[in-house]
Design a protein around this motif. Structure first.
Motif, PDB file in Angstrom:
ATOM      1  N   GLY A  54      11.114  34.655  23.420  1.00 55.60           N
ATOM      2  CA  GLY A  54      12.284  33.810  23.237  1.00 55.60           C
ATOM      3  C   GLY A  54      12.021  32.333  23.464  1.00 55.60           C
ATOM      4  O   GLY A  54      12.927  31.510  23.353  1.00 55.60           O
ATOM      5  N   SER A  55      10.757  31.960  23.757  1.00 53.08           N
ATOM      6  CA  SER A  55      10.480  30.554  24.040  1.00 53.08           C
ATOM      7  C   SER A  55      10.366  29.707  22.763  1.00 53.08           C
ATOM      8  O   SER A  55      10.285  28.488  22.861  1.00 53.08           O
ATOM      9  N   PHE A 112      19.553  27.159  15.967  1.00 53.62           N
ATOM     10  CA  PHE A 112      20.289  28.171  15.196  1.00 53.62           C
ATOM     11  C   PHE A 112      21.711  28.129  15.740  1.00 53.62           C
ATOM     12  O   PHE A 112      21.959  28.608  16.850  1.00 53.62           O
ATOM     13  N   SER A 124       7.526  31.880  17.591  1.00 50.54           N
ATOM     14  CA  SER A 124       7.616  32.270  16.175  1.00 50.54           C
ATOM     15  C   SER A 124       8.327  31.193  15.370  1.00 50.54           C
ATOM     16  O   SER A 124       7.921  30.869  14.246  1.00 50.54           O
ATOM     17  N   THR A 125       9.378  30.650  15.941  1.00 50.45           N
ATOM     18  CA  THR A 125      10.125  29.603  15.241  1.00 50.45           C
ATOM     19  C   THR A 125       9.223  28.404  14.967  1.00 50.45           C
ATOM     20  O   THR A 125       9.259  27.826  13.880  1.00 50.45           O
TER      21      THR A 125
HETATM   22  P1  ADP Z   1       9.373  33.872  20.512  1.00 53.71           P
HETATM   23  O1  ADP Z   1       8.598  34.056  19.252  1.00 53.71           O
HETATM   24  O2  ADP Z   1       8.741  32.919  21.469  1.00 53.71           O
HETATM   25  O3  ADP Z   1       9.703  35.182  21.183  1.00 53.71           O
HETATM   26  P2  ADP Z   1      11.484  33.071  18.733  1.00 53.71           P
HETATM   27  O4  ADP Z   1      11.026  31.828  18.070  1.00 53.71           O
HETATM   28  O5  ADP Z   1      11.392  34.333  17.948  1.00 53.71           O
HETATM   29  O6  ADP Z   1      10.778  33.221  20.147  1.00 53.71           O
HETATM   30  O7  ADP Z   1      12.995  32.940  19.148  1.00 53.71           O
HETATM   31  C1  ADP Z   1      13.476  31.886  19.950  1.00 53.71           C
HETATM   32  C2  ADP Z   1      14.985  31.920  19.932  1.00 53.71           C
HETATM   33  O8  ADP Z   1      15.454  31.667  18.624  1.00 53.71           O
HETATM   34  C3  ADP Z   1      15.599  33.249  20.360  1.00 53.71           C
HETATM   35  O9  ADP Z   1      16.734  32.964  21.125  1.00 53.71           O
HETATM   36  C4  ADP Z   1      15.990  33.877  19.040  1.00 53.71           C
HETATM   37  O10 ADP Z   1      17.098  34.716  19.208  1.00 53.71           O
HETATM   38  C5  ADP Z   1      16.342  32.674  18.200  1.00 53.71           C
HETATM   39  N1  ADP Z   1      16.113  32.900  16.761  1.00 53.71           N
HETATM   40  C6  ADP Z   1      14.912  33.055  16.172  1.00 53.71           C
HETATM   41  N2  ADP Z   1      15.047  33.220  14.847  1.00 53.71           N
HETATM   42  C7  ADP Z   1      16.387  33.170  14.590  1.00 53.71           C
HETATM   43  C8  ADP Z   1      17.165  33.280  13.398  1.00 53.71           C
HETATM   44  N3  ADP Z   1      16.598  33.441  12.201  1.00 53.71           N
HETATM   45  N4  ADP Z   1      18.502  33.185  13.527  1.00 53.71           N
HETATM   46  C9  ADP Z   1      19.084  32.986  14.733  1.00 53.71           C
HETATM   47  N5  ADP Z   1      18.398  32.879  15.877  1.00 53.71           N
HETATM   48  C10 ADP Z   1      17.070  32.967  15.822  1.00 53.71           C
END
Ligand code: ADP
Ligand code: MG
Length: 246
Positions: free
Chosen positions: A43-44, A17, A47-48
């Protein structure tokens, strides 16, 4: 279609991102009927990772296949792919102004073009599956969080998915409501559903997961049977994480 091909295949997946390089080369396969639990610090990139499987996020690099179809092929019919993938979120995302039956029938009618009678029958069947056959006329706000999440699972199942993705499905629930949702997921796993589950429920992972994947900093640090990854972690990062949450 070959049945020995993994149901989900992720190869060299990267996602950024802007300057934030979140996924840094993920390779992962999930076999048909396998349950993979993904654990790791906030933050790892858990979800992404899930969101890249059904293209809620567009990968920056790498390839993803679901049921042998390349999701990351620019010419793919993404709606057709998404129909094969059910997703359940931490926040239940039910339609608040529609009753439970409507929550299950509307997507079937709109996305699949199922006729009204058939959609209602499928809705009843799936509400029974999650133990909520008596709640068809209720509105989401009249249900507990655990019941709402079970409706969300039934709604996803009503679309007839081949794969179910769960993103911390019990994290928004009061502790006493977690068990009823995990029970439904346990039954689904027992029925042979292919599942990727991001969760902090280590007990569930130990009991239900065929494999546990520990992620940190956008990479898979360690993976294997729950008894090994959770019981005898090899990597210090895994041990530190487990020490903090257990
Ligand atoms: P987890 O689910 O393991 O907590 P995420 O996948 O939600 O981690 O997020 C990993 C990183 O990606 C974080 O730094 C988060 O801020 C960033 N991030 C996730 N989704 C977005 C988005 N749509 N736009 C910008 N940054 C994102
Ligand atoms: Mg997350």
């Amino acid at each position: 279609m070959a049945t020995d091909r993994p149901e989900i295949e992720i190869r060299g997946l990267h996602k950024s991102f802007g300057d934030n390089h979140v996924l840094r080369g993920i390779d992962l396969e999930v076999a048909r009927g396998e349950v993979v639990c993904v654990i790791g610090p906030s933050g790892s990139g858990k979800s992404t990772l899930l969101r890249c499987v059904n293209l809620l996020e567009e990968p920056s690099a790498g390839r993803v296949f679901v049921g042998g179809t390349e999701v990351t092929d620019p010419d793919v019919d993404i709606d057709a792919v998404r129909r094969r993938i059910g997703m359940v979120f931490q926040q239940f995302n039910l339609f608040p102004h529609v009753d439970v039956a409507g929550n299950l029938t509307l997507p079937q009618r709109r996305v699949l073009g199922t006729d009204t009678a058939r959609a209602a029958a499928v809705a009843r069947e799936n509400l029974a599956r999650v133990g909520l056959a008596d709640k068809t006329d209720a509105y989401p706000a009249q249900l507990s969080g655990g019941q709402q999440q079970r409706v969300a699972i039934a709604r996803a199942l009503s679309m007839g998915p081949e794969v179910m993705l769960f993103d911390e499905p019990t994290s928004a629930l009061d502790p006493e409501l977690v068990g009823e949702v995990l029970s439904v997921m346990r039954v689904l796993a027992g029925e042979g559903m292919t599942m990727m589950v991001v969760t902090h429920e280590i007990g569930f992972a130990r009991e239900v997961a065929d494999r546990v994947v520990f992620m940190d900093g956008g990479v898979i640090v360690e993976q294997g049977p729950a008894a090994r990854v959770v019981g005898r972690p090899q990597q210090e990062r895994t041990r530190n994480f487990l020490d903090r949450i257990l």
